[in-house]
Design an enzyme around this catalytic site. Structure first.
Site, PDB file in Angstrom:
ATOM      1  N   GLY A 180      -0.331  -2.924   0.730  1.00 20.46           N
ATOM      2  CA  GLY A 180       1.112  -2.793   0.567  1.00 20.46           C
ATOM      3  C   GLY A 180       1.535  -2.189  -0.756  1.00 20.46           C
ATOM      4  N   SER A 210      -3.978  -2.637  -3.098  1.00 21.19           N
ATOM      5  CA  SER A 210      -4.280  -1.266  -2.694  1.00 21.19           C
ATOM      6  C   SER A 210      -3.228  -0.842  -1.674  1.00 21.19           C
ATOM      7  CB  SER A 210      -5.658  -1.217  -2.042  1.00 21.19           C
ATOM      8  OG  SER A 210      -5.589  -1.934  -0.819  1.00 21.19           O
ATOM      9  N   LYS A 211      -3.288   0.419  -1.281  1.00 18.22           N
ATOM     10  CA  LYS A 211      -2.317   0.909  -0.294  1.00 18.22           C
ATOM     11  C   LYS A 211      -2.363   0.075   0.980  1.00 18.22           C
ATOM     12  CE  LYS A 211      -0.852   5.372  -1.408  1.00 18.22           C
ATOM     13  NZ  LYS A 211      -1.086   6.763  -1.432  1.00 18.22           N
ATOM     14  N   ARG A 212      -3.576  -0.269   1.370  1.00 19.32           N
ATOM     15  CA  ARG A 212      -3.769  -1.055   2.600  1.00 19.32           C
ATOM     16  C   ARG A 212      -3.035  -2.401   2.490  1.00 19.32           C
ATOM     17  NH1 ARG A 212      -7.747  -4.758   3.353  1.00 19.32           N
ATOM     18  NH2 ARG A 212      -8.652  -4.133   1.380  1.00 19.32           N
TER      19      ARG A 212
END
Ligand code: GLU
Length: 469
Positions: free
Chosen positions: A248, A244-246
């Site tokens: 990376g 996920s964005k969290r």
């Protein structure tokens, strides 16, 4: 490699619907390395057939990201959309050979058939018109073109990463290759382009493995050579969940902004799913020499910022000081609020070897290097102010006088002066060093104090000490 083997041709085929994300960058890298390893060609094809979702900004972001990563391609980037006429030609050839047919089912009928298949737990085949005659077609309906998939037997792909993978042909649906407006679908275009571009190895994410079985049939129907497929496992987060964005899952540009070097990204992405013994630091030259598909792991790789920092720290140490300076010049100027002059630049570059030793990301270089610019009067942090007291000011003043008398400004003499001063004053070395550091750095991150003073120069050091005592 035997000389009669055709030249290896790989490609990276991103859909320009967003930035060049980390998974795409790794796919591009593996294709690039594989081609270079075999002395072949690496091509770039922009899969812009989906006109609604493709944007010029995304194409720019992909091209910029690829260039930043140093993944150059042969020839021009190819637009898939520009080949649409050729894709239609192949669809017509499949119609003519009886391997494809017109389907006049409405969207509602198709949806209903899909729901029914699901309810019965059967695969959806999309074959409502497979055995019907076009003479039965309702008036005014523009048909789609579907491929007539084999019903019996199995399709086996000997994947260079996944091994031999087989599906029963009864699971393959009669997929659409031309929409009712005559535009080709990705499933057709990708095969035609890979064939026309002479692609010998299709290396891509394993989310495409299911597509490969159906694409295989088109190659077969056209009598074309089937490329070697290599489906690489996707990248997961450190917790093993989908990236996920969290975790990376960002664009390559975000990694540049975070202060990672392209050579570090290449090394890190290479190791994220591929190994060569226990080697962690692998130069691009070694990577080209060693890269084969045999060593691509079959389990999803886990993205890990700590490891990326470790690899980046290594490449920062290896990087030329002047190159690092060029990367942070603007940030330094922003930090000091003025253009940097040649003397300051000289000091920054001189200070770089020990500063980069302790840095993980490019951003870590900014504060300790901007210290070497003429930024008086220095802003003194609250913490540093605690070192500059009524008690320490006279110490700083006396030491300053002794340093001023030094005939030459070299580290060993500066050090000897501070040490003999501390001894004469019966002070612990720290009691002298701490206020000096506070005065000349204002509490900013800094390395070895004596080296800092030496590079700062006599005038600047004395001035900074004078400013506080
Ligand atoms: N355009 C596809 C994607 O971005 C890749 C197709 C392929 O590599 O075959 O997912």
């Amino acid at each position: 490699m035997p000389t009669d083997m055709p030249k290896v041709v790989t490609r990276f085929a991103p859909s320009p619907t967003g930035f060049l994300h980390i998974g795409g960058a790794r796919t591009a890298l593996y294709n690039w390395l594989f081609a270079h390893h075999h002395g072949g060609d690496f091509l770039l094809r922009i899969e812009d057939t989906d006109r609604k979702r493709s944007t010029a900004e995304a194409i720019d972001a992909i091209i910029t990201g690829m260039k930043w990563l140093g993944l150059n391609w042969s020839g021009d980037a190819v637009s898939q959309f520009a080949q649409a006429e050729r894709h239609r030609e192949v669809a017509n050839a499949l119609l003519a050979s009886g391997n494809a047919y017109y389907c006049y089912a409405s969207q509602e009928e198709t949806a209903e058939a899909r729901d029914n298949a699901r309810a019965e737990g059967k695969p959806f085949r999309g074959d409502l018109w497979r055995d019907r005659d076009p003479s039965e077609a309702p008036d005014g309906v523009q048909p789609v073109v579907r491929v007539k998939m084999p019903r019996d037997g199995e399709t086996t792909i000997v994947d260079a990463v996944q091994g031999s993978v087989t599906v029963s042909n009864s699971e393959l649906d009669d997929m659409v290759i031309l929409r009712s407006d005559g535009t080709p679908t990705y499933m057709l275009s990708v095969v035609v382009d890979d064939h026309d571009m002479g692609v010998t190895h299709v290396i891509r994410g394993d989310d495409h493995l299911n597509n490969a079985f159906r694409q295989y049939q088109i190659y077969h129907m056209m009598g074309w050579d089937i490329p070697t497929f290599a489906h690489i496992p996707l990248i997961h987060g450190p917790d093993g969940k989908k990236l996920s964005k969290r975790h990376g899952a960002l664009g390559v540009d975000a990694y540049e902004d975070m202060g990672f070097l392209p050579e570090a990204m290449r090394n890190y992405l290479l190791r994220l799913g591929w190994s060569h013994g226990d080697d962690e630091i692998i130069t691009t030259k070694q990577a080209i020499e060693w890269f084969t598909l045999d060593n691509v792991g079959r389990a999803p790789a886990r993205f890990d910022f700590d490891k990326l920092d470790f690899v980046n720290a290594h490449y920062m140490k290896e990087c030329e000081d002047s190159t690092l300076f060029a990367l942070i010049k603007e940030n330094i100027e922003h930090a000091i609020g003025k253009p940097i002059d040649d003397t300051e630049q000289g000091k920054v570059v001189q200070a770089m070897p020990s500063i980069k030793e302790r840095a993980k990301r490019i951003g870590d270089l900014i504060e300790p290097t901007s210290l070497f610019c003429n930024i008086r009067p220095l802003e003194i942090s609250e913490k540093a102010k605690k070192q500059i007291t009524e008690e320490t000011k006279p110490i700083l003043a006396s030491l300053k006088d002794q340093l001023s008398d030094l005939p030459s400004w070299i580290g060993s003499d500066i050090k000897a002066t501070i040490m003999s001063f501390a001894e004469a004053e019966d002070l612990k070395l720290g009691k002298v060093m701490q206020p000096v550091r506070a005065a000349v750095t204002g509490g900013k991150q800094s390395g070895d104090l004596v080296e800092t003073l030496e590079i700062l120069g006599k005038d600047e050091t004395i001035s900074r000490l004078s400013d506080v005592c």
